[in-house]
Design an enzyme around this catalytic site. Structure first.
Site, short mmCIF file in Angstrom:
data_model
loop_
_atom_site.label_atom_id
_atom_site.label_comp_id
_atom_site.label_asym_id
_atom_site.label_seq_id
_atom_site.Cartn_x
_atom_site.Cartn_y
_atom_site.Cartn_z
N HIS A 171 -60.20 60.49 -10.44
CA HIS A 171 -60.62 59.29 -11.34
C HIS A 171 -62.07 59.38 -11.63
O HIS A 171 -62.44 58.34 -12.50
CB HIS A 171 -60.00 58.25 -10.89
CG HIS A 171 -58.54 57.79 -10.88
ND1 HIS A 171 -57.65 58.91 -10.38
CD2 HIS A 171 -57.71 56.98 -11.55
CE1 HIS A 171 -56.51 58.48 -10.74
NE2 HIS A 171 -56.56 57.26 -11.32
N ARG A 213 -80.75 21.56 -40.41
CA ARG A 213 -79.88 20.20 -40.15
C ARG A 213 -78.71 20.51 -39.14
O ARG A 213 -78.30 19.59 -38.61
CB ARG A 213 -79.69 19.93 -41.62
CG ARG A 213 -78.92 18.50 -41.54
CD ARG A 213 -78.45 17.83 -42.98
NE ARG A 213 -78.76 18.90 -43.83
CZ ARG A 213 -77.66 18.90 -44.84
NH1 ARG A 213 -76.50 18.12 -44.86
NH2 ARG A 213 -77.92 19.60 -45.90
N GLU A 265 -48.81 53.04 -19.15
CA GLU A 265 -49.93 51.94 -19.14
C GLU A 265 -50.28 51.85 -20.70
O GLU A 265 -50.96 52.42 -21.49
CB GLU A 265 -51.34 52.34 -18.62
CG GLU A 265 -51.24 52.49 -17.11
CD GLU A 265 -51.97 53.48 -16.26
OE1 GLU A 265 -52.86 54.24 -17.24
OE2 GLU A 265 -51.73 53.60 -15.20
#
Length: 516
Positions: free
Chosen positions: A83, A283, A414
């Protein structure tokens, strides 16, 4: 200072300190017992021959593959190595510090089944100023931040690279030797526990949050400076206006600006100027910046929870001996939080750029065109505003949500992911862009204030005058055209790290957690 990891969550203020550096971490001895109980539950499963995901099976789409007990150590080692596929530039040491700290917190919750020694090794690296080299790209923000966290885990098993406190980059085994540890041979589930989790996404989101807080506070200062430079009205900041609407952030921002300008002699000096209303960028500072503050407060709550969460999978419930698979690694909450931060950062820069443009427009500001004498011969701040516009436009593109993007991975196991890691990673660029815009606005507003000054001219509040003096220690008045890039960089750094008044800092989520 030392921060102790206990059963109580780390606060946002703790996490900010960890990010900034200069702290050490220690594990509360009371947390070792639940860590050991979870590990014993894992050992019992292995000894009993049960088949449980992540302990004696393959991973992802290979979850149905049973692994023999004599291959379990190799299974965890192979998981970490396979991984470690990140790419891109390394994450910053500050972000990696957050990753290490939050991973230690997650593991210490006692749901992951790892040895206390693994947590202590993480803290040992942290306290020695050693940071694993973690490439910034390669995570989709679901199944955890697998690739980046694998690069962290690699150091613990003696692979990968780490940067020492002196800046040298060394192999993982050497880094472990620096803290008196041998590389780990990972036990059942320990590799998966290190890789699963949202710690990288969360750390990037937290870094973005802290940067967003800094530029928001700086933008309130630059906005106050601009109001004074154009001789704007303080009336839109009247507390009664904001109480009538009831939005918490709006009320807080209006109060902070009133406190900032309290005692200004400039404001009453133009009470009868005849101007009825200022442009929205002046403002509506409370309405716009207040909405940004509210969103940062919401993101802060989400990220504070996630930084203290058990986002591993599967989770070990030692009281019953169960190991239950779920989806706490899915970083959707973090992705949304980072996207919300991105919106706020973009808007902080967008309204600041409009105030900068207002300052340069002689017809609106009443100041010399482009804030310089001998206009024509000198261009003054003309092109600095072009840079600000370019960065504001870039932020508007980067603010597009990452959380709505999903590509399936792992052979559709997944099939929906969060993209939280990119959502957090792009925040650093956005914060830097906004810091430039806000810094240029502050420099231009001070120029405008000083262009009006003659002997006996009214001065602003004590807080504003003190900030003008601090900025003037960094950059000079632009009397004629000169090289401005270095001044812009100085003001970018000011926007990220200015020692601003408490009136501004106290409304920020990580400085005032009781108000979240």
């Amino acid at each position: 200072m030392t921060i102790r990891l206990t059963a109580q969550p780390l606060t946002l203020a703790d996490l900010r300190r960890i990010y900034q550096g200069g702290v050490t971490l220690e594990l509360d001895p009371a947390l070792e017992a639940p860590l050991c109980r979870a590990q014993q539950a894992i050992d019992a499963i292995v000894a009993g021959g049960q088949v449980v995901y992540g302990i004696n099976t393959g991973f992802g789409k290979l979850a149905s593959t049973r692994i023999d007990n004599d291959h379990l150590a190799a299974l965890q080692r192979n998981l970490v190595l396979s991984h470690s596929v990140g790419t891109g530039q390394p994450l910053s040491p500050a972000v990696v510090r957050l990753v290490m700290a939050t991973k230690a917190v997650s593991l210490s919750r006692g749901y992951s089944g790892v040895r206390p020694e693994l947590v202590q090794a993480l803290l040992g690296l942290f306290n020695a100023g050693i940071v694993p080299v973690i490439p910034c790209k390669g995570s989709v923000g679901a199944s955890g931040d697998l690739a980046p966290l694998a690069h962290l885990a690699c150091v613990l098993i003696g692979h990968g690279q780490a940067m020492l406190a002196d800046g040298r980059v060394v192999p993982g085994a050497e880094a472990m030797g620096e803290i008196g540890f041998s590389p780990f041979a990972l036990g059942p589930k320990e590799g998966l526990a290190l890789l699963n989790g949202t710690q990288v996404s969360s750390a990037l989101g937290l870094a973005g949050l802290f940067g967003a807080e800094s530029v928001l506070a700086a933008a309130l200062m630059s906005g106050g400076l601009t109001l004074e430079a154009i001789q704007g009205s303080i009336k839109p900041f009247d507390a009664r206006i904001h109480a009538a609407r009831g939005q918490a952030g709006q009320i807080a921002v209006a109060g902070a600006v009133r406190a900032l300008l309290d005692g200004s002699a400039i404001i009453p000096s133009h009470a009868d100027c005849g101007r009825v209303q200022d442009p929205y960028s002046i403002r509506c500072i409370p309405q716009v910046m207040g909405a940004c503050l509210d969103n940062l407060a919401h993101a802060a709550r989400v990220l504070a929870i996630e930084a203290n969460a058990a986002s591993d999978n599967p989770l070990v419930f030692a009281d019953t001996g169960e190991v239950i698979s779920g989806g706490n690694f899915h970083a959707e909450p973090v992705a949304f939080a980072s996207d919300i931060i991105a919106l706020a950062v973009s808007e902080i820069g967008a309204i600041a750029e409009r105030r900068l443009a207002l300052l340069l427009d002689a017809g609106l500001s009443g100041l010399p065109p482009f804030l310089v004498r001998d206009g024509g011969l000198n261009s003054g701040f003309m092109i600095a505003q072009v840079t600000a516009a370019a960065l504001a436009a870039e932020n508007q593109c980067l603010a597009n949500p990452s959380s709505v993007t999903s590509l399936p991975t792992s052979a559709n196991q997944e099939d929906h992911v969060s993209m939280a890691t990119y959502a957090g990673r792009r925040l650093a660029d956005m914060v830097d862009n906004t810091a430039v815009i806000v810094g240029v606005e502050a420099m231009a507003a001070i120029q405008g204030i000083e262009l009006r000054r003659t002997a006996g001219t009214p001065r602003s509040s004590a807080l504003v005058e003190a900030e003008i003096a601090r900025v003037r220690q960094r950059v000079d008045f632009v009397d004629s055209d000169r090289y401005l890039a270095s001044d812009i960089e100085t003001m970018r750094q000011w926007a990220l790290a200015a020692a601003l008044p408490q009136a501004l800092l106290s409304i920020l989520p990580s400085h005032a957690e009781a108000t979240l």
